[in-house]
Write an enzyme that holds these catalytic residues in place. Structure first.
Site, PDB file in Angstrom:
ATOM      1  N   HIS A   4      -2.288  -8.565  10.201  1.00  0.00           N
ATOM      2  CA  HIS A   4      -2.015  -7.130  10.306  1.00  0.00           C
ATOM      3  C   HIS A   4      -3.335  -6.369  10.438  1.00  0.00           C
ATOM      4  O   HIS A   4      -4.330  -6.708   9.776  1.00  0.00           O
ATOM      5  CB  HIS A   4      -1.308  -6.620   9.055  1.00  0.00           C
ATOM      6  N   CYS A  36       2.813  -6.157   2.411  1.00  0.00           N
ATOM      7  CA  CYS A  36       1.623  -6.745   3.035  1.00  0.00           C
ATOM      8  C   CYS A  36       0.645  -5.687   3.539  1.00  0.00           C
ATOM      9  O   CYS A  36      -0.573  -5.810   3.355  1.00  0.00           O
ATOM     10  CB  CYS A  36       2.038  -7.669   4.169  1.00  0.00           C
TER      11      CYS A  36
END
Length: 342
Positions: A244, A132
């Site tokens: 994130h 990710c």
């Protein structure tokens, strides 16, 4: 004629997002199967917000023969068992685990960055989805690399607890609640308290003192973008549920100004530039949740190195960092190679 597509791990957080995104993007599917372990067999999952319910099937008994693609969100150990079986049956596996990412016979794909590499799927009938944190970084940096050639990347990540699955999200919630009422915030999923704290440790430690998560960012960036790029990463878990963030410092071979970088990023596929030099003129993880874009803010020149830039990058890790990228790979595979849908 559309595709027959399966989602393995459909009851998990990433698998559910895959199902939602297939519906949102109106993926040309004639048939969709949602798969999980035996304990979820018979459960129902809604296909996005369509009202259409899909019954969960046991992956152990599912026959992939005649199915075109399978999106896997079941982890490396289960993928090791089921991935080859699906691939050998002619069903192309798009795998979200780390199992095949560095396999030289398996393409590691971010569609905005290296779409041409997908042709390599024929070797194993498997395509890997990147980590990710890697996915959002290469989306932001590839357009700049094309213009000025990146020499070195120094990145510090601020990774949300959803990267550790439902257990990570539950732990942040429970610890936060416990702290407010005066109960102990005992760590379970994480190595230390995550509520109101940050933990500079994601995945296992390696012999050189880095962690496996940091290693993934290094080797995956090289495989996806350019093996000559030097990368060093520090990966940190933060008390954010989803999204994130990354503080990225980049050194280029050729001259590039902040203004030029902003112009490039403004037009880059998959990137949304939000960069006003004022209070609130940037994107935070809370604002990116549920969105498809990789957001870039705080673009500025680094005067301490020749041809240096610093920037801030934020993305929904369950989407671009996992589920969305997998669906985009499926769309790319369909367009370029399978070509069944009208």
């Amino acid at each position: 004629m559309g595709y027959r597509i399966a989602v393995a791990g459909a009851t998990g957080s990433v698998g559910r997002e895959m199902v939602n995104i297939l519906a949102e993007r109106e993926f040309p599917a004639d048939e969709i199967a949602v798969l999980a372990s035996a304990r979820s067999q018979g459960d129902e999952i809604e296909y996005g917000d369509t009202g259409r319910m899909l019954k969960v099937q046991n992956i152990e008994h599912f026959d992939p023969t005649g199915w075109d693609m399978a999106l896997f969100a079941i982890g490396s150990e289960a993928t090791k068992v089921y991935g080859p079986r699906f691939a050998q049956a002619g069903c192309t596996v798009i795998d979200n685990s780390s199992l095949y990412r560095m396999d030289p016979d398996v393409p590691l794909i971010v569609p905005e960055v290296n779409p041409e590499a997908i042709a390599g799927y024929r070797a194993r009938n498997i395509i890997a989805n990147p980590n990710c944190s890697t996915a959002q970084m290469v989306v932001a940096l590839k357009p700049l690399h094309d213009v000025a050639r990146i020499k070195r990347i120094v990145v510090a990540t601020y990774q949300s607890v959803s990267g550790a699955g439902k257990a990570g999200m539950d732990e942040l919630f429970e610890q936060s609640r416990n702290i407010f009422v005066g109960d102990p915030a005992t760590p379970n999923k994480f190595t230390k308290q995550i509520a109101f704290n940050v933990i500079p440790h994601i995945d296992s430690f390696l012999d050189d003192g880095s962690t496996k998560e940091e290693w993934k960012m290094v080797v995956e960036t090289k495989k996806i973008m350019d093996p000559k790029i030097k990368v060093t990463a520090t990966c940190v878990r933060v008390p954010v549920f989803v999204g994130h963030s990354e503080a990225i410092n980049v050194e280029f071979h050729d001259e590039i100004s902040a203004e030029q970088a902003q112009r490039i990023l403004r037009e880059a596929p998959g990137v949304m530039l939000v960069d006003k030099r004022e209070d609130g003129g940037y994107i935070t993880p809370v604002e990116c949740v549920g969105d498809f874009a990789t957001y870039v803010s705080r673009v500025r020149e680094d005067p301490t190195v020749e041809n240096g830039l610093s920037l801030w990058c934020v993305s929904d890790n369950l989407r671009k960092g996992a589920a969305l990228n997998a669906v985009q790979i499926a769309e790319l595979l369909g367009r370029r190679h399978l070509q069944k849908a009208a």
